[in-house]
Design an enzyme around this catalytic site. Structure first.
Site, PDB file in Angstrom:
ATOM      1  N   CYS A 138       0.044  11.703   0.311  1.00 39.70           N
ATOM      2  CA  CYS A 138      -1.236  11.617  -0.386  1.00 39.70           C
ATOM      3  C   CYS A 138      -2.287  12.500   0.283  1.00 39.70           C
ATOM      4  O   CYS A 138      -2.855  12.120   1.314  1.00 39.70           O
ATOM      5  CB  CYS A 138      -1.696  10.151  -0.413  1.00 39.70           C
ATOM      6  SG  CYS A 138      -3.306   9.920  -1.196  1.00 39.70           S
ATOM      7  N   CYS A 141      -5.818  11.109   0.414  1.00 42.00           N
ATOM      8  CA  CYS A 141      -5.986  10.076   1.439  1.00 42.00           C
ATOM      9  C   CYS A 141      -6.034  10.674   2.839  1.00 42.00           C
ATOM     10  O   CYS A 141      -6.839  10.271   3.667  1.00 42.00           O
ATOM     11  CB  CYS A 141      -4.815   9.089   1.394  1.00 42.00           C
ATOM     12  SG  CYS A 141      -4.375   8.539  -0.248  1.00 42.00           S
ATOM     13  N   ASP A 142      -5.165  11.614   3.118  1.00 40.59           N
ATOM     14  CA  ASP A 142      -4.950  12.019   4.511  1.00 40.59           C
ATOM     15  C   ASP A 142      -5.320  13.468   4.829  1.00 40.59           C
ATOM     16  O   ASP A 142      -5.220  13.887   5.985  1.00 40.59           O
ATOM     17  CB  ASP A 142      -3.471  11.781   4.881  1.00 40.59           C
ATOM     18  CG  ASP A 142      -3.123  10.291   4.803  1.00 40.59           C
ATOM     19  OD1 ASP A 142      -4.022   9.475   5.062  1.00 40.59           O
ATOM     20  OD2 ASP A 142      -1.975   9.963   4.476  1.00 40.59           O
TER      21      ASP A 142
HETATM   22  C1  LIG Z   1       1.466   7.514   2.378  1.00 42.27           C
HETATM   23  C2  LIG Z   1       0.360   6.958   1.544  1.00 42.27           C
HETATM   24  C3  LIG Z   1      -0.919   6.933   2.067  1.00 42.27           C
HETATM   25  C4  LIG Z   1      -1.957   6.412   1.298  1.00 42.27           C
HETATM   26  N1  LIG Z   1      -3.204   6.378   1.839  1.00 42.27           N
HETATM   27  C5  LIG Z   1      -4.236   5.889   1.122  1.00 42.27           C
HETATM   28  C6  LIG Z   1      -5.558   5.867   1.651  1.00 42.27           C
HETATM   29  O1  LIG Z   1      -5.792   6.289   2.782  1.00 42.27           O
HETATM   30  N2  LIG Z   1      -6.550   5.387   0.839  1.00 42.27           N
HETATM   31  C7  LIG Z   1      -6.311   4.937  -0.431  1.00 42.27           C
HETATM   32  O2  LIG Z   1      -7.246   4.513  -1.102  1.00 42.27           O
HETATM   33  N3  LIG Z   1      -5.069   4.957  -0.963  1.00 42.27           N
HETATM   34  C8  LIG Z   1      -4.036   5.424  -0.220  1.00 42.27           C
HETATM   35  N4  LIG Z   1      -2.769   5.467  -0.758  1.00 42.27           N
HETATM   36  C9  LIG Z   1      -2.580   4.989  -2.129  1.00 42.27           C
HETATM   37  C10 LIG Z   1      -2.590   3.443  -2.168  1.00 42.27           C
HETATM   38  O3  LIG Z   1      -1.657   2.977  -1.234  1.00 42.27           O
HETATM   39  C11 LIG Z   1      -2.242   2.960  -3.563  1.00 42.27           C
HETATM   40  O4  LIG Z   1      -3.119   3.523  -4.514  1.00 42.27           O
HETATM   41  C12 LIG Z   1      -2.357   1.427  -3.624  1.00 42.27           C
HETATM   42  O5  LIG Z   1      -1.553   0.847  -2.649  1.00 42.27           O
HETATM   43  C13 LIG Z   1      -1.948   0.926  -5.009  1.00 42.27           C
HETATM   44  O6  LIG Z   1      -2.039  -0.449  -4.992  1.00 42.27           O
HETATM   45  P1  LIG Z   1      -1.228  -1.337  -6.046  1.00 42.27           P
HETATM   46  O7  LIG Z   1      -1.619  -2.745  -5.753  1.00 42.27           O
HETATM   47  O8  LIG Z   1      -1.428  -0.816  -7.402  1.00 42.27           O
HETATM   48  O9  LIG Z   1       0.313  -1.107  -5.735  1.00 42.27           O
HETATM   49  P2  LIG Z   1       1.193  -1.105  -4.419  1.00 42.27           P
HETATM   50  O10 LIG Z   1       0.395  -0.931  -3.187  1.00 42.27           O
HETATM   51  O11 LIG Z   1       2.286  -0.132  -4.723  1.00 42.27           O
HETATM   52  O12 LIG Z   1       1.793  -2.582  -4.384  1.00 42.27           O
HETATM   53  C14 LIG Z   1       2.745  -2.991  -5.322  1.00 42.27           C
HETATM   54  C15 LIG Z   1       3.173  -4.400  -5.000  1.00 42.27           C
HETATM   55  O13 LIG Z   1       4.030  -4.862  -6.048  1.00 42.27           O
HETATM   56  C16 LIG Z   1       5.135  -5.538  -5.478  1.00 42.27           C
HETATM   57  N5  LIG Z   1       6.235  -5.511  -6.442  1.00 42.27           N
HETATM   58  C17 LIG Z   1       6.895  -4.463  -6.971  1.00 42.27           C
HETATM   59  N6  LIG Z   1       7.862  -4.869  -7.800  1.00 42.27           N
HETATM   60  C18 LIG Z   1       7.818  -6.229  -7.792  1.00 42.27           C
HETATM   61  C19 LIG Z   1       8.594  -7.247  -8.425  1.00 42.27           C
HETATM   62  N7  LIG Z   1       9.634  -6.965  -9.237  1.00 42.27           N
HETATM   63  N8  LIG Z   1       8.277  -8.550  -8.175  1.00 42.27           N
HETATM   64  C20 LIG Z   1       7.225  -8.865  -7.372  1.00 42.27           C
HETATM   65  N9  LIG Z   1       6.475  -7.937  -6.747  1.00 42.27           N
HETATM   66  C21 LIG Z   1       6.777  -6.638  -6.947  1.00 42.27           C
HETATM   67  C22 LIG Z   1       5.401  -4.781  -4.190  1.00 42.27           C
HETATM   68  O14 LIG Z   1       6.160  -5.585  -3.284  1.00 42.27           O
HETATM   69  C23 LIG Z   1       3.958  -4.542  -3.712  1.00 42.27           C
HETATM   70  O15 LIG Z   1       3.498  -5.677  -3.019  1.00 42.27           O
HETATM   71  C24 LIG Z   1      -1.709   5.944  -0.003  1.00 42.27           C
HETATM   72  C25 LIG Z   1      -0.406   5.961  -0.522  1.00 42.27           C
HETATM   73  C26 LIG Z   1       0.624   6.443   0.242  1.00 42.27           C
HETATM   74  C27 LIG Z   1       2.030   6.423  -0.304  1.00 42.27           C
END
Ligand SMILES: Cc1cc2nc3c(=O)[nH]c(=O)nc-3n(C[C@H](O)[C@H](O)[C@H](O)COP(=O)(O)OP(=O)(O)OC[C@H]3O[C@@H](n4cnc5c(N)ncnc54)[C@H](O)[C@@H]3O)c2cc1C
Length: 312
Positions: A138, A141-142
């Site tokens: 990302c 982000c970084d």
């Molecule tokens: C390397 C990296 C660095 C990042 N750095 C930043 C940053 O510095 N700042 C920032 O704002 N964003 C950052 N991001 C982006 C950020 O992490 C995402 O935008 C954010 O985490 C999305 O949140 P979410 O809740 O939509 O999904 P996710 O964080 O993807 O969480 C999904 C959840 O759903 C659960 N899940 C999936 N399938 C199932 C199922 N069948 N049953 C039950 N649970 C399930 C998973 O276990 C997880 O808990 C980064 C991403 C990456 C990959």
């Protein structure tokens, strides 16, 4: 196998899921969050988060622990389980949905899907070791951690090209490494890339290894290969080969686009099925930021509350 019931089931425990839970719980609807295979979501593999408002700098796992505690404190039940399938109960007067997990089944009146997405990685062992220590998926982000450094971007689609261009704001040199002899990115993006004299493209190369040091842990280079193998000194590596939403289990249940992202009604979190809402990266292939996921989590909670009010 247990049987649990709630007014609102939240599938996923990332920024979207916990934020939705805080709002649903504070509306006295006693939500259940099912954490899935990655409790805390993608931020658990992020070391320094420096763009989440309210925290100048915080480690991803610490931020997610705070969110979990907050959700629990206001009345959320958090269950470590993974949902395998979901169905609508057509003939039930009691609950509208049944979700089938590994350890429990869940009855609910509404569902918030917050199952997120996953960055695609190269699959190298060394890539895992240096995640958060010079390896990222990302640039938004970084990127700012690589001021005046040399970074490599791996990929050849729109994301890779966008990330390479964005990184030139910080890095002194950006090397785009692509395994083919032409890019898949849109022409207009390619033109911008080729005009940028901070970017060098290495065609027909694949990454074989990430090189680094311990104490402190950091990336120092990569090994790439075309007809011959060579080492490049770089300070950071951005893997930009795509993302995949975690939506396999919802196929046929809610409408999705051709890449598998859940389609929501613009400006809301409503999906194609009444009573089912989607928040976070599972429905967002554009912004992919924790604050946006948290914001849409809040929206999903308010949309679900309104739905339940109208349905009762
Ligand atoms: C390397 C990296 C660095 C990042 N750095 C930043 C940053 O510095 N700042 C920032 O704002 N964003 C950052 N991001 C982006 C950020 O992490 C995402 O935008 C954010 O985490 C999305 O949140 P979410 O809740 O939509 O999904 P996710 O964080 O993807 O969480 C999904 C959840 O759903 C659960 N899940 C999936 N399938 C199932 C199922 N069948 N049953 C039950 N649970 C399930 C998973 O276990 C997880 O808990 C980064 C991403 C990456 C990959």
């Amino acid at each position: 196998m247990g049987l649990l019931s709630t007014r609102v089931l939240i599938i996923g425990s990332g920024a979207a899921g916990y934020s939705a839970a805080i709002y649903v719980a504070r509306a006295n609807l006693e939500p259940i969050v099912v954490t899935g295979m990655q409790p805390g979501g993608q931020l658990m593999i992020t070391r320094d988060v420096e763009n989440y408002p309210g925290f100048v700098s915080i480690q991803g796992p610490e931020l997610m622990e705070q969110k979990r505690l907050h959700a629990e404190k206001v009345g959320t039940r958090i269950v470590d389980d993974e949902i395998k399938s979901v169905k609508q109960l057509e003939d039930s007067n009691e609950y509208r949905f049944r979700s089938f997990g590994n350890t429990n089944d869940y009855y609910s009146d509404a569902i918030i899907i917050a199952s997120g997405a996953q960055a695609k990685w190269l699959g190298l062992e060394s890539e895992k070791r240096f995640q958060g220590y010079g390896i990222s998926a990302c640039a938004t982000c970084d990127g700012a951690f690589f001021r005046s450094k040399v970074v490599a971007v791996i990929g050849g689609g729109n994301t890779a090209v966008e990330e390479a261009i964005f990184l030139t704001r910080f890095a002194k040199e950006v090397i785009l490494i692509h395994r083919r002899d032409k890019l898949r990115a849109e022409k207009v993006m390619q033109d911008r890339l080729f005009k940028n004299d901070k970017i060098k493209v290495m065609w027909n190369h694949t990454v074989e290894q990430i090189l680094g040091e311990e104490n402190p842990r950091k990336v120092t280079g990569i090994v790439i290969k075309s007809t011959k193998t060579q080492e490049l000194n770089v300070d950071g590596v951005f893997i930009a080969i795509g993302h995949a939403p975690n939506t396999g289990i919802f196929k046929g249940f809610v409408e999705m686009d051709e890449q598998g992202y859940i389609i929501t009604k613009p400006g809301t979190t409503l999906t194609s099925r009444a009573g089912v809402f989607a928040a976070g990266d599972v429905q967002d292939k554009v912004y992919r930021q924790a604050i946006v996921a948290a914001g849409t989590g809040c929206m999903a909670a308010l949309d679900a509350e309104k739905f339940l009010e109208c349905a009762s």
